[in-house]
Motif scaffolding. Structure first.
Motif, mmCIF file in Angstrom:
data_model
loop_
_atom_site.group_PDB
_atom_site.id
_atom_site.type_symbol
_atom_site.label_atom_id
_atom_site.label_comp_id
_atom_site.label_asym_id
_atom_site.label_seq_id
_atom_site.Cartn_x
_atom_site.Cartn_y
_atom_site.Cartn_z
ATOM 1 N N PHE A 108 0.910 -1.192 -0.165
ATOM 2 C CA PHE A 108 0.066 -0.089 0.118
ATOM 3 C C PHE A 108 0.902 1.266 -0.073
ATOM 4 O O PHE A 108 0.422 2.151 -0.607
ATOM 5 C CB PHE A 108 -1.007 -0.033 1.232
ATOM 6 N N GLU A 109 1.972 1.171 0.689
ATOM 7 C CA GLU A 109 2.936 2.589 0.332
ATOM 8 C C GLU A 109 3.535 2.617 -0.879
ATOM 9 O O GLU A 109 3.667 3.765 -1.299
ATOM 10 C CB GLU A 109 4.208 2.041 1.396
ATOM 11 N N TYR A 154 1.640 2.658 -3.347
ATOM 12 C CA TYR A 154 0.752 3.310 -3.998
ATOM 13 C C TYR A 154 1.200 4.737 -4.464
ATOM 14 O O TYR A 154 0.435 5.411 -5.200
ATOM 15 C CB TYR A 154 -0.666 3.128 -3.399
ATOM 16 N N ARG A 171 3.507 1.563 -9.052
ATOM 17 C CA ARG A 171 2.038 1.525 -8.723
ATOM 18 C C ARG A 171 1.249 0.215 -9.336
ATOM 19 O O ARG A 171 0.446 -0.359 -8.318
ATOM 20 C CB ARG A 171 1.243 2.787 -8.922
ATOM 21 N N THR A 189 -2.382 4.226 7.743
ATOM 22 C CA THR A 189 -1.548 5.197 6.706
ATOM 23 C C THR A 189 -2.298 6.611 6.699
ATOM 24 O O THR A 189 -3.422 6.720 7.083
ATOM 25 C CB THR A 189 -1.961 4.386 5.310
ATOM 26 N N GLN A 234 -1.368 8.365 4.026
ATOM 27 C CA GLN A 234 -1.244 8.848 2.584
ATOM 28 C C GLN A 234 -2.592 8.550 1.949
ATOM 29 O O GLN A 234 -3.236 7.479 1.770
ATOM 30 C CB GLN A 234 -0.095 7.959 1.967
ATOM 31 N N SER A 251 -2.672 5.624 -0.581
ATOM 32 C CA SER A 251 -2.733 4.279 -0.094
ATOM 33 C C SER A 251 -4.236 4.133 0.630
ATOM 34 O O SER A 251 -4.619 2.886 0.515
ATOM 35 C CB SER A 251 -1.694 4.284 1.303
ATOM 36 N N LYS A 252 -4.829 4.987 1.111
ATOM 37 C CA LYS A 252 -6.366 4.862 1.805
ATOM 38 C C LYS A 252 -6.925 4.434 0.454
ATOM 39 O O LYS A 252 -7.868 3.691 0.740
ATOM 40 C CB LYS A 252 -6.693 6.242 2.109
#
Length: 170
Positions: free
Chosen positions: A98-99, A101, A109, A142, A144, A147-148
């Protein structure tokens, strides 16, 4: 899986080939070779050879987009080749993916998204509660926004696959 003893010595060259792959097809081939070796030797090789930790280190290398992409491809290959038995092991990789992203490179990505989808596919419907709890924790931790969005997209994917079960958990 065979009965041969897992050989930790076979893994470093495979990880190096994945890390230094010059093109995406080369990285995919190296990732598949790594995953096949783990499948042949057994899941204990993931821990014995510290494969997950190495792939996480690839994903965290801020100086090399190729290496970050290769790390995500490696995790995707493990999920695809090993399937459901590896799901509880691979779930720990979701926050790392997810980071990615937030990465500037589209290919990184895309590789992270493909890896997340492959990991989610490894979970049977009975594991939905477990994976939703992990996604909820990741969503809370998170900061970011991309990421969400990725985590919410993962929840949406799960809900589309398990329409009746998702209502029970939410």
């Amino acid at each position: 899986m065979s009965n041969r003893l897992p050989s930790v010595d076979t893994i470093p060259p495979l990880l190096e080939a994945l890390k230094s792959a010059p093109t995406a097809p080369d990285a995919k081939n190296a990732a598949n070779s790594l995953a096949q070796e783990v499948k042949t030797s057994g899941l204990t090789l993931l821990d014995d050879a510290k494969i997950i930790q190495a792939l996480h280190a690839f994903c965290a290398n801020k100086k090399s987009g190729y290496e970050r992409e290769s790390g995500a491809m490696g995790l995707q290959a493990l999920a695809t080749v090993l399937g459901t038995p590896a799901a509880p092991i691979l779930v720990q990789s979701l926050p790392t993916l997810f980071e990615l992203y937030m990465d500037k490179g589209d290919v990184v990505r895309e590789a992270a998204t493909a890896a997340v989808r492959a990991i989610l596919k490894t979970f049977p419907p009975e594991g939905l509660g477990f994976i939703l709890a992990r996604l909820e924790t990741a969503l809370d931790q998170t900061k970011q926004w991309k990421s969400k969005v990725g985590i919410l997209d993962a929840i949406r994917t799960l809900s589309n696959q398990n329409k009746e079960l998702i209502g029970e958990y939410l």
